[in-house]
Scaffold this motif. Sequence first.
Motif, short mmCIF file in Angstrom:
data_model
loop_
_atom_site.label_atom_id
_atom_site.label_comp_id
_atom_site.label_asym_id
_atom_site.label_seq_id
_atom_site.Cartn_x
_atom_site.Cartn_y
_atom_site.Cartn_z
N TRP A 37 10.47 -0.04 -4.79
CA TRP A 37 10.52 -1.31 -4.06
C TRP A 37 11.28 -2.36 -4.85
CZ3 TRP A 37 10.36 -0.66 0.65
CH2 TRP A 37 9.38 0.03 1.33
N VAL A 38 11.10 -2.41 -6.16
CA VAL A 38 11.85 -3.37 -6.97
C VAL A 38 13.34 -3.07 -6.89
CG1 VAL A 38 12.31 -4.14 -9.34
CG2 VAL A 38 9.95 -3.98 -8.51
N ALA A 39 13.72 -1.80 -6.97
CA ALA A 39 15.14 -1.42 -6.87
C ALA A 39 15.73 -1.85 -5.52
CB ALA A 39 15.30 0.08 -7.09
N VAL A 40 14.95 -1.67 -4.45
CA VAL A 40 15.43 -2.03 -3.12
C VAL A 40 15.55 -3.55 -2.98
CG1 VAL A 40 14.82 -2.05 -0.64
CG2 VAL A 40 14.57 0.06 -1.98
N TYR A 41 14.47 -4.27 -3.27
CA TYR A 41 14.42 -5.70 -2.97
C TYR A 41 15.10 -6.59 -4.01
CZ TYR A 41 11.59 -4.72 1.05
OH TYR A 41 11.16 -4.25 2.26
N PHE A 42 15.09 -6.19 -5.25
CA PHE A 42 15.71 -7.03 -6.28
C PHE A 42 17.15 -6.65 -6.57
CE2 PHE A 42 11.49 -8.45 -6.96
CZ PHE A 42 11.60 -9.70 -7.55
N ASP A 81 19.27 3.09 -1.27
CA ASP A 81 19.03 4.53 -1.46
C ASP A 81 17.71 4.81 -2.18
OD1 ASP A 81 20.31 3.39 -3.79
OD2 ASP A 81 20.58 5.43 -4.54
N GLN A 82 17.10 3.79 -2.79
CA GLN A 82 15.82 3.97 -3.47
C GLN A 82 14.62 3.71 -2.55
OE1 GLN A 82 15.25 5.25 -6.44
NE2 GLN A 82 17.43 5.54 -6.67
N HIS A 83 14.89 3.33 -1.30
CA HIS A 83 13.80 3.10 -0.36
C HIS A 83 12.94 4.35 -0.27
CE1 HIS A 83 11.63 2.23 3.33
NE2 HIS A 83 12.06 0.98 3.25
N PRO A 84 11.61 4.20 -0.25
CA PRO A 84 10.73 5.38 -0.21
C PRO A 84 11.04 6.37 0.92
CG PRO A 84 9.45 3.43 -0.69
CD PRO A 84 10.84 2.96 -0.38
N LEU A 85 11.45 5.88 2.06
CA LEU A 85 11.75 6.78 3.18
C LEU A 85 13.04 7.57 2.97
CD1 LEU A 85 10.66 4.58 6.21
CD2 LEU A 85 9.39 6.42 5.08
N GLU A 86 13.82 7.18 1.99
CA GLU A 86 15.06 7.90 1.67
C GLU A 86 14.85 8.97 0.60
OE1 GLU A 86 17.95 7.42 3.28
OE2 GLU A 86 16.95 5.92 4.53
N GLN A 87 13.65 9.07 0.05
CA GLN A 87 13.37 10.00 -1.04
C GLN A 87 13.04 11.39 -0.51
OE1 GLN A 87 14.27 8.67 -3.94
NE2 GLN A 87 14.62 6.93 -2.60
N GLN A 88 13.25 12.36 -1.35
CA GLN A 88 13.04 13.76 -0.96
C GLN A 88 11.72 14.34 -1.45
OE1 GLN A 88 15.19 15.25 1.22
NE2 GLN A 88 16.02 13.17 1.23
N GLY A 131 0.84 -1.18 0.00
CA GLY A 131 0.00 0.00 0.00
C GLY A 131 0.88 1.24 0.00
N VAL A 132 0.27 2.37 -0.24
CA VAL A 132 1.00 3.64 -0.28
C VAL A 132 0.35 4.57 0.73
CG1 VAL A 132 1.73 5.59 -1.70
CG2 VAL A 132 1.58 3.29 -2.71
N THR A 133 1.14 5.06 1.67
CA THR A 133 0.61 5.94 2.71
C THR A 133 0.64 7.41 2.31
OG1 THR A 133 2.79 6.03 3.74
CG2 THR A 133 1.25 4.35 4.55
N ASP A 134 1.29 7.75 1.22
CA ASP A 134 1.45 9.13 0.80
C ASP A 134 0.12 9.78 0.44
OD1 ASP A 134 3.98 8.05 0.84
OD2 ASP A 134 4.57 8.79 -1.12
#
Length: 186
Positions: A161-166, A171-178, A121-124
């Motif tokens: 999520w694909v960049a993070v897990y695969f 650094d692509q984790h959503p919480l790391e984004q600006q 899900g997306v909390t944004d």
Amino acid sequence: MSKILVLYHSNSGNTANMAAEVAVGAQQVIGADVRLRSIDQATSADLDWCEGIALGSPTNYGTVSWQMKKWWDEQPIDNWGQRDGRIGCAFSSAASWGGGQELTCMTLNAILMNYGYLVFGVTDLTGPQHTLHYGAIQAGEPRQEKEIAGCRRLGRRLAEWVAVYFHGQRDQHPLEQQYDRFGHLK
């Protein structure tokens, strides 16, 4: 390179327009290779190829279109269990708000879960009173800035999520984004 499939069925073009915006969002993540396919074009080879999938359907009588359900029902049994651990999300459009779009997203998520996809899900918030907890939802086609942003955020989040897990790109984790995740709460 993250491999993202945006797979959809559309009756009137509204869900197709959403799919195009979801694809734009996924392309915002560096290294994302995005395929945009209707169920009329897609094959099980597209499912073999992708690491992440955004699945979209119009809301018909409060659930997925029969065409989308049929597409999945006709996947070869050999595909069963071959996609465990891949990442998925959903989006849907209906004629009006309250038409069952969230129920449709939940059904799409259930289809993905049955194939072994991990759904999220997306909390944004992408605008005042506009979020996509169960997937991007729409009445008609996305027209307002917050509606387009919601579709794009879903695609971007999938690619993140694909960049993070695969690919181990922490650094692509959503919480790391600006980008602004909650600024529209005002």
